[in-house]
Write a protein that holds these residues in place. Structure first.
Motif, mmCIF file in Angstrom:
data_model
loop_
_atom_site.group_PDB
_atom_site.id
_atom_site.type_symbol
_atom_site.label_atom_id
_atom_site.label_comp_id
_atom_site.label_asym_id
_atom_site.label_seq_id
_atom_site.Cartn_x
_atom_site.Cartn_y
_atom_site.Cartn_z
ATOM 1 N N PRO A 141 50.135 34.963 30.458
ATOM 2 C CA PRO A 141 51.845 34.952 30.706
ATOM 3 C C PRO A 141 52.747 34.524 30.826
ATOM 4 O O PRO A 141 52.298 32.980 30.140
ATOM 5 C CB PRO A 141 51.292 34.567 33.080
ATOM 6 C CG PRO A 141 50.254 33.946 32.629
ATOM 7 C CD PRO A 141 49.188 34.283 31.364
ATOM 8 N N VAL A 142 53.639 34.672 31.534
ATOM 9 C CA VAL A 142 55.065 34.378 30.953
ATOM 10 C C VAL A 142 55.676 32.645 31.987
ATOM 11 O O VAL A 142 55.621 33.931 32.786
ATOM 12 C CB VAL A 142 56.019 35.139 29.926
ATOM 13 C CG1 VAL A 142 57.683 33.680 30.107
ATOM 14 C CG2 VAL A 142 55.998 35.641 28.622
ATOM 15 N N ILE A 143 54.327 32.211 31.638
ATOM 16 C CA ILE A 143 54.624 31.172 33.006
ATOM 17 C C ILE A 143 56.409 31.479 33.963
ATOM 18 O O ILE A 143 56.612 30.984 34.873
ATOM 19 C CB ILE A 143 55.225 29.477 32.328
ATOM 20 C CG1 ILE A 143 53.085 29.741 31.516
ATOM 21 C CG2 ILE A 143 54.857 28.206 33.592
ATOM 22 C CD1 ILE A 143 51.648 30.118 32.506
ATOM 23 N N GLU A 144 57.440 30.907 32.422
ATOM 24 C CA GLU A 144 58.518 30.990 33.362
ATOM 25 C C GLU A 144 58.923 32.269 34.109
ATOM 26 O O GLU A 144 60.036 31.816 34.798
ATOM 27 C CB GLU A 144 60.410 30.644 32.222
ATOM 28 C CG GLU A 144 59.871 29.704 30.932
ATOM 29 C CD GLU A 144 59.161 29.745 29.891
ATOM 30 O OE1 GLU A 144 58.172 29.737 30.987
ATOM 31 O OE2 GLU A 144 59.510 30.511 28.944
ATOM 32 N N ASN A 145 58.795 32.928 33.733
ATOM 33 C CA ASN A 145 58.605 34.122 34.712
ATOM 34 C C ASN A 145 58.020 33.927 35.845
ATOM 35 O O ASN A 145 58.438 34.646 37.362
ATOM 36 C CB ASN A 145 59.178 35.508 33.316
ATOM 37 C CG ASN A 145 60.049 35.368 32.869
ATOM 38 O OD1 ASN A 145 60.608 34.926 32.552
ATOM 39 N ND2 ASN A 145 59.517 36.616 31.400
ATOM 40 N N THR A 146 56.324 34.286 35.625
ATOM 41 C CA THR A 146 56.045 34.323 36.061
ATOM 42 C C THR A 146 55.259 33.323 37.495
ATOM 43 O O THR A 146 54.743 33.901 39.134
ATOM 44 C CB THR A 146 54.102 35.315 36.077
ATOM 45 O OG1 THR A 146 54.025 33.802 35.382
ATOM 46 C CG2 THR A 146 54.596 36.411 35.270
ATOM 47 N N LEU A 147 55.073 32.058 37.138
ATOM 48 C CA LEU A 147 55.299 30.781 37.644
ATOM 49 C C LEU A 147 56.150 30.119 38.203
ATOM 50 O O LEU A 147 55.647 28.904 38.331
ATOM 51 C CB LEU A 147 53.775 30.442 36.795
ATOM 52 C CG LEU A 147 52.472 31.412 37.639
ATOM 53 C CD1 LEU A 147 51.521 30.439 36.631
ATOM 54 C CD2 LEU A 147 51.875 30.712 38.297
ATOM 55 N N TYR B 289 57.919 29.440 41.209
ATOM 56 C CA TYR B 289 57.893 29.220 42.144
ATOM 57 C C TYR B 289 56.836 27.679 42.035
ATOM 58 O O TYR B 289 57.288 26.946 42.888
ATOM 59 C CB TYR B 289 57.525 30.094 43.060
ATOM 60 C CG TYR B 289 55.601 30.753 42.518
ATOM 61 C CD1 TYR B 289 54.263 30.241 43.540
ATOM 62 C CD2 TYR B 289 55.648 31.241 42.004
ATOM 63 C CE1 TYR B 289 53.175 30.409 43.234
ATOM 64 C CE2 TYR B 289 54.254 32.136 42.051
ATOM 65 C CZ TYR B 289 53.713 31.406 42.698
ATOM 66 O OH TYR B 289 51.796 32.280 42.482
ATOM 67 N N VAL B 290 55.793 27.941 41.040
ATOM 68 C CA VAL B 290 55.049 26.116 40.503
ATOM 69 C C VAL B 290 56.244 25.607 39.844
ATOM 70 O O VAL B 290 56.205 24.260 41.100
ATOM 71 C CB VAL B 290 53.753 26.509 40.021
ATOM 72 C CG1 VAL B 290 52.897 24.994 40.426
ATOM 73 C CG2 VAL B 290 52.980 27.889 41.123
ATOM 74 N N THR B 291 57.141 25.871 39.399
ATOM 75 C CA THR B 291 57.430 24.798 38.461
ATOM 76 C C THR B 291 58.430 24.285 39.245
ATOM 77 O O THR B 291 58.938 23.585 39.201
ATOM 78 C CB THR B 291 57.896 24.938 36.882
ATOM 79 O OG1 THR B 291 58.871 26.203 37.284
ATOM 80 C CG2 THR B 291 56.546 25.331 36.241
ATOM 81 N N ASP B 292 59.349 25.099 39.918
ATOM 82 C CA ASP B 292 60.368 24.618 40.733
ATOM 83 C C ASP B 292 59.918 24.212 42.397
ATOM 84 O O ASP B 292 60.051 22.957 43.018
ATOM 85 C CB ASP B 292 61.162 26.137 41.778
ATOM 86 C CG ASP B 292 61.831 26.505 40.521
ATOM 87 O OD1 ASP B 292 61.989 26.254 39.917
ATOM 88 O OD2 ASP B 292 62.144 28.152 40.991
ATOM 89 N N ALA B 293 58.356 23.933 42.986
ATOM 90 C CA ALA B 293 58.556 23.775 44.210
ATOM 91 C C ALA B 293 58.063 21.943 43.147
ATOM 92 O O ALA B 293 57.657 21.037 43.728
ATOM 93 C CB ALA B 293 56.654 24.007 44.147
ATOM 94 N N VAL B 294 57.465 21.568 41.653
ATOM 95 C CA VAL B 294 56.749 20.449 41.284
ATOM 96 C C VAL B 294 58.247 19.623 41.221
ATOM 97 O O VAL B 294 58.781 18.270 42.077
ATOM 98 C CB VAL B 294 56.461 20.896 39.875
ATOM 99 C CG1 VAL B 294 56.385 19.576 39.050
ATOM 100 C CG2 VAL B 294 54.558 22.029 39.850
#
Ligand SMILES: Cc1c2[nH]c(c1CCC(=O)O)Cc1[nH]c(c(CCC(=O)O)c1C)Cc1[nH]c(c(CCC(=O)O)c1C)Cc1[nH]c(c(C)c1CCC(=O)O)C2
Length: 367
Positions: free
Chosen positions: A118-124, A126-131
């Motif tokens: 998956p393209v992390i910037e698109n799909t995840l 919410y996780v990197t923003d939480a970090v």
């Protein structure tokens, strides 16, 4: 990025890097969770568990809850290992009282062939923003740990469609169609590498790989279907990042539950630390691993159901078993697996203070 500051309490990072510390640092797997009434209140507000994970402000709030109660030496991102398969399109949901499930598990060869990183910037995102949100909110109090599941552990859920007691489906595929199994593990490894590096870029100061089901594998199969992929991941992780004004080294922890027979193998992944469950004798683990890497663990989570004095006794036993870390050695105290939801929060306080006080005393008595 430049809003980040170095940690004021770096005891955890020092232990992972096998530098001398004044006391043994401690954190708990699942330290933010249902045993805390404040967690249950925030979760009720969010509606459900994934509602917490996908909202960076709420994920930040629950990450910080145990740190407000206890003098923990690290924070861990509030999320789940199953976010990656969800981002791959498998449709994660939590059936009440039944644990995690997938709407579209990997059943046919076509399902496996369709799988993509998956393209992390698109799909995840919410996780990197939480970090980033958590790192900023911590403001240097303690380091923040990012994490992922191991490819094998993720594959167990992706093929079984949820939790399993016998791993029948995933092991059938492993023995009958190793080519398909390796394809799942290959794609998932690339996803884990991109995901962990994205967490590091977003502010994570250490990363941990949860190989929760590695211990379900036969000797031989473990090395081929779990260890080899974790080794590939550890080698691809960013070792150092520029935070705009200062640089940080990023240590890694590999935790194979039930991996006590394979400690030397796990140390050979190149990780900074090996996580061990409660079946492992810390003195023996220390001898076997030597000064190749640090060790994290390993109090039985059920020891927290005993009386305070008994908990203190169990903590002392574990600390004595490892001994005072000499140069080249490092110990991070933790449970041998996640904390039980039925734990009395006061007992956690007893455990953490016992780790800090007793480990300081041990260091003083050898001087
Ligand atoms: C196998 C696994 C999962 N998730 C995870 C693993 C590997 C670690 C392990 O072996 O336990 C990892 C995980 N899951 C969670 C974290 C958060 C960080 C932490 O505090 O350690 C971490 C690191 C939160 C969570 N993940 C989950 C909860 C409970 C959700 C809730 O009901 O509020 C939490 C706090 C849900 C979850 N997620 C998963 C399961 C099996 C469950 C149900 C467990 C249960 O019902 O106790 C998959």
């Amino acid at each position: 990025m430049s809003a980040f500051v170095p940690p004021r309490n770096d005891t955890f990072l020092k232990a992972l890097n096998r530098q001398q510390t004044d006391y043994t640092p401690v954190w708990l797997m699942r330290q933010a969770g249902r045993y805390l009434p404040e967690y249950r209140a925030t979760r009720a507000l969010a509606g459900n568990f994934m509602g917490l994970c996908t909202n960076p402000e709420l994920a930040c709030e629950v990450t910080l809850q145990p740190l407000e109660r206890y003098p923990l030496d690290a924070a861990i991102l509030f999320s789940d290992i199953l976010t990656i398969p969800d981002a791959m399109g498998l449709g994660l949901y939590f059936a009440e009282g039944e644990g995690p499930k997938f709407e579209r598990p990997l059943v046919t060869e076509a399902d496996v062939m369709r799988l993509e990183v998956p393209v992390i910037e698109n799909t995840l995102r919410y996780v990197t923003d939480a970090v980033s949100t958590i790192r900023t909110a911590l403001n240097g109090k303690v380091p923040l740990i990012g994490f992922s599941g191991s490819p094998w552990t993720l594959a167990c859920y992706m093929v079984e469609g949820g939790s399993s007691s016998d791993f029948r489906k995933v092991k059938t595929m492993m023995y009958q169609r190793p080519d398909l199994m390796h394809r799942i593990l290959d794609v998932t490894s690339d996803a884990v590498i991109a995901y962990l590096n994205a967490q590091i870029d977003a502010g994570a100061q250490a990363v941990m790989i949860f190989d929760s089901w590695g211990g379900a594998l036969a000797d031989g199969a473990f090395q081929k279907f779990s260890l080899a992929y974790m080794k590939k991941i550890v080698k691809a992780l960013r070792l150092e990042v520029d935070r705009g004004g200062f640089r940080e080294r990023i240590p890694s922890i590999v935790f194979t539950k039930g991996g006590g027979l394979w400690l030397e193998d796990i140390a050979s992944t190149g990780a900074s630390a090996v996580g061990v469950d409660w079946t492992v004798n810390l003195a023996q683990a220390r001898t076997r691993i030597g000064d190749r890497c640090a060790i994290q663990g390993n109090l039985d989570p059920n020891a927290l159901f005993a009386e305070p004095a008994q908990i203190e006794g169990e903590v002392a036993k574990a600390l004595e078993s490892f001994g005072v870390p000499q140069p080249g050695f490092g110990h991070v105290f933790n449970l041998g697996h996640g904390i039980s939801q039925f734990t009395n929060p006061e007992k956690v306080n007893v455990m953490i203070h016992a780790v800090h006080n007793y480990s300081r005393k041990m260091r003083q008595s050898i001087r």
